[in-house]
Design a protein around this motif. Structure first.
Motif, PDB file in Angstrom:
ATOM      1  N   PRO A 154      94.756  12.604 108.821  1.00  0.00           N
ATOM      2  CA  PRO A 154      95.769  13.303 108.139  1.00  0.00           C
ATOM      3  C   PRO A 154      97.268  13.548 108.357  1.00  0.00           C
ATOM      4  O   PRO A 154      97.361  13.584 109.859  1.00  0.00           O
ATOM      5  CB  PRO A 154      95.271  15.051 107.909  1.00  0.00           C
ATOM      6  N   LEU A 155      98.061  13.354 107.597  1.00  0.00           N
ATOM      7  CA  LEU A 155      99.722  13.641 108.324  1.00  0.00           C
ATOM      8  C   LEU A 155     100.246  14.392 107.263  1.00  0.00           C
ATOM      9  O   LEU A 155     100.267  14.187 106.047  1.00  0.00           O
ATOM     10  CB  LEU A 155     100.238  12.251 108.317  1.00  0.00           C
ATOM     11  N   VAL A 156     100.870  15.601 107.583  1.00  0.00           N
ATOM     12  CA  VAL A 156     101.671  16.387 106.771  1.00  0.00           C
ATOM     13  C   VAL A 156     103.249  16.053 106.971  1.00  0.00           C
ATOM     14  O   VAL A 156     103.803  16.215 107.967  1.00  0.00           O
ATOM     15  CB  VAL A 156     101.249  17.808 107.121  1.00  0.00           C
ATOM     16  N   VAL A 157     103.668  15.979 105.688  1.00  0.00           N
ATOM     17  CA  VAL A 157     105.229  15.749 105.746  1.00  0.00           C
ATOM     18  C   VAL A 157     105.791  16.993 105.058  1.00  0.00           C
ATOM     19  O   VAL A 157     105.382  17.646 104.048  1.00  0.00           O
ATOM     20  CB  VAL A 157     105.629  14.615 105.090  1.00  0.00           C
ATOM     21  N   MET A 158     106.667  17.783 105.998  1.00  0.00           N
ATOM     22  CA  MET A 158     107.226  18.913 105.506  1.00  0.00           C
ATOM     23  C   MET A 158     108.087  18.761 104.188  1.00  0.00           C
ATOM     24  O   MET A 158     108.598  17.590 103.980  1.00  0.00           O
ATOM     25  CB  MET A 158     107.977  19.484 106.992  1.00  0.00           C
ATOM     26  N   ASP A 159     108.637  19.861 103.833  1.00  0.00           N
ATOM     27  CA  ASP A 159     109.376  19.847 102.647  1.00  0.00           C
ATOM     28  C   ASP A 159     110.707  19.263 102.913  1.00  0.00           C
ATOM     29  O   ASP A 159     111.538  19.217 102.025  1.00  0.00           O
ATOM     30  CB  ASP A 159     109.352  21.329 102.247  1.00  0.00           C
ATOM     31  N   GLY A 219     111.207  16.451 104.006  1.00  0.00           N
ATOM     32  CA  GLY A 219     110.950  15.044 104.064  1.00  0.00           C
ATOM     33  C   GLY A 219     111.294  14.312 105.397  1.00  0.00           C
ATOM     34  O   GLY A 219     111.077  13.018 105.301  1.00  0.00           O
ATOM     35  N   ALA A 220     111.450  15.074 106.510  1.00  0.00           N
ATOM     36  CA  ALA A 220     111.790  14.287 107.602  1.00  0.00           C
ATOM     37  C   ALA A 220     110.755  14.660 108.822  1.00  0.00           C
ATOM     38  O   ALA A 220     110.416  13.668 109.518  1.00  0.00           O
ATOM     39  CB  ALA A 220     113.108  14.570 108.216  1.00  0.00           C
ATOM     40  N   ARG A 221     110.383  15.889 108.940  1.00  0.00           N
ATOM     41  CA  ARG A 221     109.329  16.342 109.984  1.00  0.00           C
ATOM     42  C   ARG A 221     107.898  16.117 109.571  1.00  0.00           C
ATOM     43  O   ARG A 221     107.635  16.313 108.415  1.00  0.00           O
ATOM     44  CB  ARG A 221     109.705  17.899 110.373  1.00  0.00           C
ATOM     45  N   VAL A 222     107.326  15.587 110.594  1.00  0.00           N
ATOM     46  CA  VAL A 222     105.881  15.198 110.352  1.00  0.00           C
ATOM     47  C   VAL A 222     105.038  15.836 111.354  1.00  0.00           C
ATOM     48  O   VAL A 222     105.418  16.195 112.610  1.00  0.00           O
ATOM     49  CB  VAL A 222     105.424  13.840 110.206  1.00  0.00           C
ATOM     50  N   ALA A 223     103.748  16.310 111.114  1.00  0.00           N
ATOM     51  CA  ALA A 223     102.793  16.473 112.112  1.00  0.00           C
ATOM     52  C   ALA A 223     101.229  15.982 111.575  1.00  0.00           C
ATOM     53  O   ALA A 223     100.915  16.347 110.405  1.00  0.00           O
ATOM     54  CB  ALA A 223     102.807  18.000 112.084  1.00  0.00           C
ATOM     55  N   GLY A 224     100.472  15.606 112.598  1.00  0.00           N
ATOM     56  CA  GLY A 224      99.383  14.972 112.056  1.00  0.00           C
ATOM     57  C   GLY A 224      98.826  13.790 112.975  1.00  0.00           C
ATOM     58  O   GLY A 224      98.973  13.821 114.240  1.00  0.00           O
ATOM     59  N   PHE A 225      98.319  12.758 112.612  1.00  0.00           N
ATOM     60  CA  PHE A 225      97.789  11.775 113.144  1.00  0.00           C
ATOM     61  C   PHE A 225      98.168  10.800 112.334  1.00  0.00           C
ATOM     62  O   PHE A 225      98.067  10.589 111.305  1.00  0.00           O
ATOM     63  CB  PHE A 225      96.079  11.818 113.250  1.00  0.00           C
ATOM     64  N   VAL A 226      98.376   9.227 113.239  1.00  0.00           N
ATOM     65  CA  VAL A 226      98.670   8.021 112.580  1.00  0.00           C
ATOM     66  C   VAL A 226      97.644   7.034 113.437  1.00  0.00           C
ATOM     67  O   VAL A 226      97.151   7.337 114.453  1.00  0.00           O
ATOM     68  CB  VAL A 226      99.935   7.635 112.777  1.00  0.00           C
ATOM     69  N   ALA A 227      97.383   5.917 112.830  1.00  0.00           N
ATOM     70  CA  ALA A 227      96.492   4.889 113.399  1.00  0.00           C
ATOM     71  C   ALA A 227      97.158   4.373 114.426  1.00  0.00           C
ATOM     72  O   ALA A 227      98.255   4.158 114.494  1.00  0.00           O
ATOM     73  CB  ALA A 227      96.293   3.872 112.454  1.00  0.00           C
ATOM     74  N   THR A 274     103.768  17.285 101.570  1.00  0.00           N
ATOM     75  CA  THR A 274     102.856  16.227 101.230  1.00  0.00           C
ATOM     76  C   THR A 274     101.946  15.847 102.180  1.00  0.00           C
ATOM     77  O   THR A 274     102.063  15.820 103.619  1.00  0.00           O
ATOM     78  CB  THR A 274     104.111  14.881 101.249  1.00  0.00           C
ATOM     79  N   VAL A 275     100.740  15.705 101.807  1.00  0.00           N
ATOM     80  CA  VAL A 275      99.688  15.364 102.836  1.00  0.00           C
ATOM     81  C   VAL A 275      99.149  13.907 102.446  1.00  0.00           C
ATOM     82  O   VAL A 275      98.768  13.635 101.180  1.00  0.00           O
ATOM     83  CB  VAL A 275      98.399  16.390 102.509  1.00  0.00           C
ATOM     84  N   VAL A 276      99.132  13.120 103.561  1.00  0.00           N
ATOM     85  CA  VAL A 276      98.700  11.575 103.624  1.00  0.00           C
ATOM     86  C   VAL A 276      97.500  11.784 104.287  1.00  0.00           C
ATOM     87  O   VAL A 276      97.573  12.103 105.419  1.00  0.00           O
ATOM     88  CB  VAL A 276      99.863  10.718 103.860  1.00  0.00           C
ATOM     89  N   VAL A 277      96.456  10.825 103.952  1.00  0.00           N
ATOM     90  CA  VAL A 277      95.329  10.629 104.549  1.00  0.00           C
ATOM     91  C   VAL A 277      95.287   9.018 104.710  1.00  0.00           C
ATOM     92  O   VAL A 277      95.624   8.180 103.767  1.00  0.00           O
ATOM     93  CB  VAL A 277      94.125  11.129 103.988  1.00  0.00           C
ATOM     94  N   GLU A 278      94.833   8.639 105.967  1.00  0.00           N
ATOM     95  CA  GLU A 278      94.503   7.260 106.142  1.00  0.00           C
ATOM     96  C   GLU A 278      93.131   6.863 106.507  1.00  0.00           C
ATOM     97  O   GLU A 278      92.812   7.685 107.430  1.00  0.00           O
ATOM     98  CB  GLU A 278      95.553   6.431 107.124  1.00  0.00           C
ATOM     99  N   GLY A 279      92.487   6.047 105.968  1.00  0.00           N
ATOM    100  CA  GLY A 279      91.005   5.560 106.190  1.00  0.00           C
ATOM    101  C   GLY A 279      90.905   4.871 107.587  1.00  0.00           C
ATOM    102  O   GLY A 279      91.759   3.898 107.673  1.00  0.00           O
ATOM    103  N   VAL A 280      90.106   5.512 108.472  1.00  0.00           N
ATOM    104  CA  VAL A 280      89.745   4.662 109.625  1.00  0.00           C
ATOM    105  C   VAL A 280      88.434   3.916 109.422  1.00  0.00           C
ATOM    106  O   VAL A 280      88.082   3.066 110.240  1.00  0.00           O
ATOM    107  CB  VAL A 280      89.791   5.658 110.840  1.00  0.00           C
TER     108      VAL A 280
END
Length: 369
Positions: A228-233, A235-243, A277-283
């Motif tokens: 999961p990756l959360v994009v703050m309101d 649209g610039a700051r992010v927190a979470g995990f990337v591949a 915005t919450v984005v998920v990427e499948g591993v």
């Protein structure tokens, strides 16, 4: 570790992941020492990313501030200054990051970095910073947030510091923090979820207190198999995990946590309507669930669960909007959450806001290169 201005032959390649399909692209490598002009840099101590607003840079030994360039190298002694509503991120070669909050002035004091050990120090002249500190093999690795009043040091985790004319404050969301005075004497050790305030010249006895940025929070828990990756309101700051499972945290006061069972948790301050915005990427291919919980002062206000199926490398997203008490909505730190809703999951194909620099050292540690 080179300070970026001496004539050394180490060449370091820094990778940038513009959150566009999570692609990792090489944005540059330093030319050889023989090709460098006098005063040029052959390796970067750190790299500066401008997330928004007005950011300035002061070269070591200079007093004149110049507009900072997104992606520019930083050397030992360099300063970064942010204006109102402006944010920048300093990424070190081990992957550790320091997010410089608005109206701040910080200086890179030390960055001795090898694949197994790093010793990093950033001085806060004024303002607030938020740091994500990478865990390396050597337990003596550390990142310190310095001030003229006190210093906060952690071996790995999520910590922050604030320097004002009359005090130094520090806090931690993950990892114990050792707080010392200017003579190096230990004042106290903070545990996750705690903060403390230190006044100059021993004017107070520092004590731990509970830490939170906003009284309202959004917590996202993703099942095993997705990141999961959360994009703050903004649209610039992010927190979470990337591949490939690399932690990212540019959001002051947020929590990013990878659990042993394969689940991942992201909690961000949420005293705003959003959208978040919450984005998920499948591993890996399979079914997954997202659990979203909005809370006020630790008490659950709403909970929603989304589920779906995903392929490896595929990305899906949802947008979370919230309702706030009108009487408190104007002040983000104390805004009272009254409700929230997440839109149905949909496929994400376009570019994402935000930017993440991925260290070759960290990529190698997780088997990504």
């Amino acid at each position: 570790m080179s300070d970026g201005r001496t004539d050394k032959r180490r060449v370091m390649v820094v990778f940038v992941a513009w959150l566009l399909g999570w692609g990792i692209a090489q944005i540059g490598s330093a030319p050889s020492a023989s090709a460098q002009p006098v005063g040029g840099r052959v390796s970067a101590t750190a790299t500066l990313s401008v997330l928004g607003g007005t950011v300035q840079h002061v070269t070591n030994g200079s007093t004149q501030a110049q507009p900072a360039r997104d992606g520019m190298d930083l050397a030992i002694g360099d300063r970064v200054l942010t204006g109102p509503k402006s944010t920048a991120v300093i990424t070190f070669l081990d992957g550790s990051t320091v997010t410089v909050q608005p109206d701040s002035d910080v200086q890179v004091k030390k960055a001795d970095i090898t694949p197994k050990k790093s010793t990093i120090s950033v001085k806060i002249n004024l303002g607030v910073v938020w740091a994500r500190v990478v865990r390396l093999a050597d337990p003596k690795s550390s990142l310190s947030l310095e001030s003229n009043t006190a210093t906060a040091t952690v071996h790995d985790g999520l910590i922050g510091g604030e320097m004002s004319p009359d005090h130094f404050m520090c806090w931690t969301m993950a990892g114990p923090v050792t707080v010392t005075d200017p003579q190096g004497q230990v004042l106290m050790v903070l545990l996750p979820g705690e903060k403390t305030l230190v006044q100059p010249n021993g004017k107070n006895q520092p004590a731990p207190a509970a830490f939170s940025v906003n009284q309202s929070t959004l917590r996202v828990t993703a099942s095993a198999g997705v990141l999961p990756l959360v994009v703050m309101d903004d649209g610039a700051r992010v927190a979470g995990f990337v591949a490939p499972t690399i932690e990212v945290n540019h959001v002051f006061g947020s929590l990013t946590q990878a659990n042993e069972d394969g689940t991942h948790v992201v909690q961000v301050p949420a005293g705003a309507p959003g959208p978040f915005t919450v984005v998920v990427e499948g591993v890996r291919e399979g079914a997954f669930t997202l659990t979203l919980i909005g809370s006020f002062k630790g008490a659950k206000v709403y909970e929603q669960q989304l589920s779906g199926s995903i392929k490896k490398g595929e990305r899906m997203k949802t947008a979370v909007t919230q309702q706030l008490d009108p009487a408190t909505a104007a002040e983000r730190p104390t805004a009272r959450l009254q409700g929230g809703n997440a839109a149905p999951l949909e496929t994400h194909t376009g570019p994402l806001p935000g930017k993440v620099l991925l260290s070759p050292m960290e990529l190698q540690a997780v088997g990504g290169m």
